[in-house]
Design a protein around this motif. Structure first.
Motif, PDB file in Angstrom:
ATOM      1  N   GLY A   1       0.753  -1.159  -0.166  1.00 12.92           N
ATOM      2  CA  GLY A   1      -0.026  -0.042  -0.158  1.00 12.92           C
ATOM      3  C   GLY A   1       0.914   1.065  -0.117  1.00 12.92           C
ATOM      4  O   GLY A   1       0.647   2.262  -0.462  1.00 12.92           O
TER       5      GLY A   1
ATOM      6  N   THR B   1       2.028   1.832  -3.525  1.00 16.78           N
ATOM      7  CA  THR B   1       0.925   2.380  -4.242  1.00 16.78           C
ATOM      8  C   THR B   1       0.752   4.009  -4.021  1.00 16.78           C
ATOM      9  O   THR B   1       0.563   4.641  -4.954  1.00 16.78           O
ATOM     10  CB  THR B   1      -0.297   1.653  -3.874  1.00 16.78           C
ATOM     11  N   THR B   2       0.769   4.267  -2.953  1.00 16.89           N
ATOM     12  CA  THR B   2       0.673   5.683  -2.283  1.00 16.89           C
ATOM     13  C   THR B   2       1.913   6.484  -3.133  1.00 16.89           C
ATOM     14  O   THR B   2       1.538   7.613  -3.385  1.00 16.89           O
ATOM     15  CB  THR B   2       0.496   5.786  -0.881  1.00 16.89           C
TER      16      THR B   2
ATOM     17  N   THR C   1      -3.726  11.242  -1.281  1.00 16.36           N
ATOM     18  CA  THR C   1      -4.098  10.276  -1.849  1.00 16.36           C
ATOM     19  C   THR C   1      -4.852   8.928  -1.114  1.00 16.36           C
ATOM     20  O   THR C   1      -5.489   8.017  -1.640  1.00 16.36           O
ATOM     21  CB  THR C   1      -2.715   9.328  -2.501  1.00 16.36           C
ATOM     22  N   SER C   2      -4.991   9.471   0.088  1.00 21.31           N
ATOM     23  CA  SER C   2      -5.833   8.446   1.060  1.00 21.31           C
ATOM     24  C   SER C   2      -7.337   8.636   0.586  1.00 21.31           C
ATOM     25  O   SER C   2      -7.994   7.426   1.039  1.00 21.31           O
ATOM     26  CB  SER C   2      -5.427   8.829   2.705  1.00 21.31           C
TER      27      SER C   2
ATOM     28  N   ASP D   1      -4.077   1.710  -1.740  1.00 22.45           N
ATOM     29  CA  ASP D   1      -3.175   2.611  -1.018  1.00 22.45           C
ATOM     30  C   ASP D   1      -2.806   2.250   0.315  1.00 22.45           C
ATOM     31  O   ASP D   1      -3.188   0.965   0.811  1.00 22.45           O
ATOM     32  CB  ASP D   1      -3.333   4.113  -1.169  1.00 22.45           C
TER      33      ASP D   1
END
Length: 305
Positions: A85, A88-89, A245-246, A255
């Motif tokens: 995750g 990805t973030t 981005t969360s 993420d």
């Protein structure tokens, strides 16, 4: 005049010498009686003690409260799911900011253009994307298939380049990049426009006098001087985007936050997993802040403070 000045200086020196000879233990040199007393900053020390006491209380509460689940935090801190995750973030932040910066430069140049159509388009873009919530934009892009179930990219009557379902085109990744990237481009456009406007107009006039076209002096004269003013707010936007981005967790993109949610939805250990998420966000923002500081120092060479 020079002789009078010399005589006056000699008289002053003689008076100083006589006063020193008259000084005794009972009658000390006048300046020896001056005592330098350091300033007392009672308020500063009091506030420091209060803050230290509060930190100690919070630390004691966090350590002794078993509900924080520090053992669980250590267990999942380097979990493959959490690290995936985090990757990805980080990747989303990089791609989104690159898109936003490229679009921001184009929009800023269009905003400063003398062409009313280009300037109006830039203003409308900035007005729309800054005026609507980023979460709404994100969900809108994710549900674009409700408006256009199919998409056909073609030149009418000539050939078809691509035809298919909108759901195949707008994946969670695509929706995240479009939703956050287009929104961020509006803010970057204003940052870049302000940086370009900070360059003195005389620089442009000098470039035109040398025969440079608008694109040439923008690339060779204006942007290099505007970069030191653009970098600090851009660095802040990058750090802000890392946390923004969360929001992609609402469209089921894995993420950092969504990965933590996937774990605690099974284990019901919400607080420890959220602490893990906060730790990794703090690590990432600290690294970005260090990179921003290095870049600012590089571009501030030769400039006065």
């Amino acid at each position: 005049m020079r002789n009078e000045k010399r005589i006056a200086m000699t008289d002053n020196q003689q008076a100083l010498h006589d006063s020193r000879l008259k000084a005794t233990k009972d009658n000390p040199w006048p300046y020896d009686e001056v005592k330098v007393v350091p300033s007392r900053y009672y308020g500063r020390w009091l506030s420091a003690l209060v803050i230290a006491a509060l930190i100690a209380l919070v630390a004691d509460s966090m350590i002794t409260n078993e509900n924080f689940g520090w053992a669980t935090v250590g267990k999942y801190l380097f979990s493959p799911t959490i690290l995936s995750g985090l990757l990805t973030t980080s990747w989303l932040t990089l791609v989104i900011m690159l898109l936003a910066i490229v679009l921001g430069v184009l929009l800023a140049v269009m905003r400063l253009s003398s062409n009313p159509l280009l300037a109006g388009f830039s203003r409308s873009w900035i007005w729309f994307f800054r005026g609507t919530p980023v979460l709404v934009q994100l969900i809108f892009w994710y549900n674009l298939a409700a408006l256009y179930p199919t998409v056909n990219i073609a030149i009418p009557g000539v050939f078809s380049l691509w035809h298919g379902s909108m759901n195949d085109l707008i994946t969670p990744w695509t929706a995240a990049i479009l939703g956050l990237g287009l929104n961020e481009s509006a803010y970057m456009a204003e940052i870049i426009r302000a940086g370009i406007a900070s360059v003195d107009e005389g620089q442009q006039e000098a470039a035109r006098a040398l025969g440079m076209r608008k694109g040439q002096y923008l690339k060779r004269v204006t942007l290099p001087q505007a970069v030191p003013f653009i970098i600090p707010p851009t660095g802040n936007q990058v750090i802000g985007m890392l946390k923004t981005t969360s929001l992609v967790s609402v469209i089921s993109l894995s993420d950092l936050l969504y990965s933590a949610q996937a774990i605690y939805s099974r284990t019901y250990e919400n607080i420890p997993l959220l602490i893990v998420t906060c730790i990794w966000y703090l690590v990432a923002t600290t690294l970005l802040s260090a990179v921003q500081t290095r870049i600012e120092k590089h571009y501030s060479k030769g400039r006065g403070r």
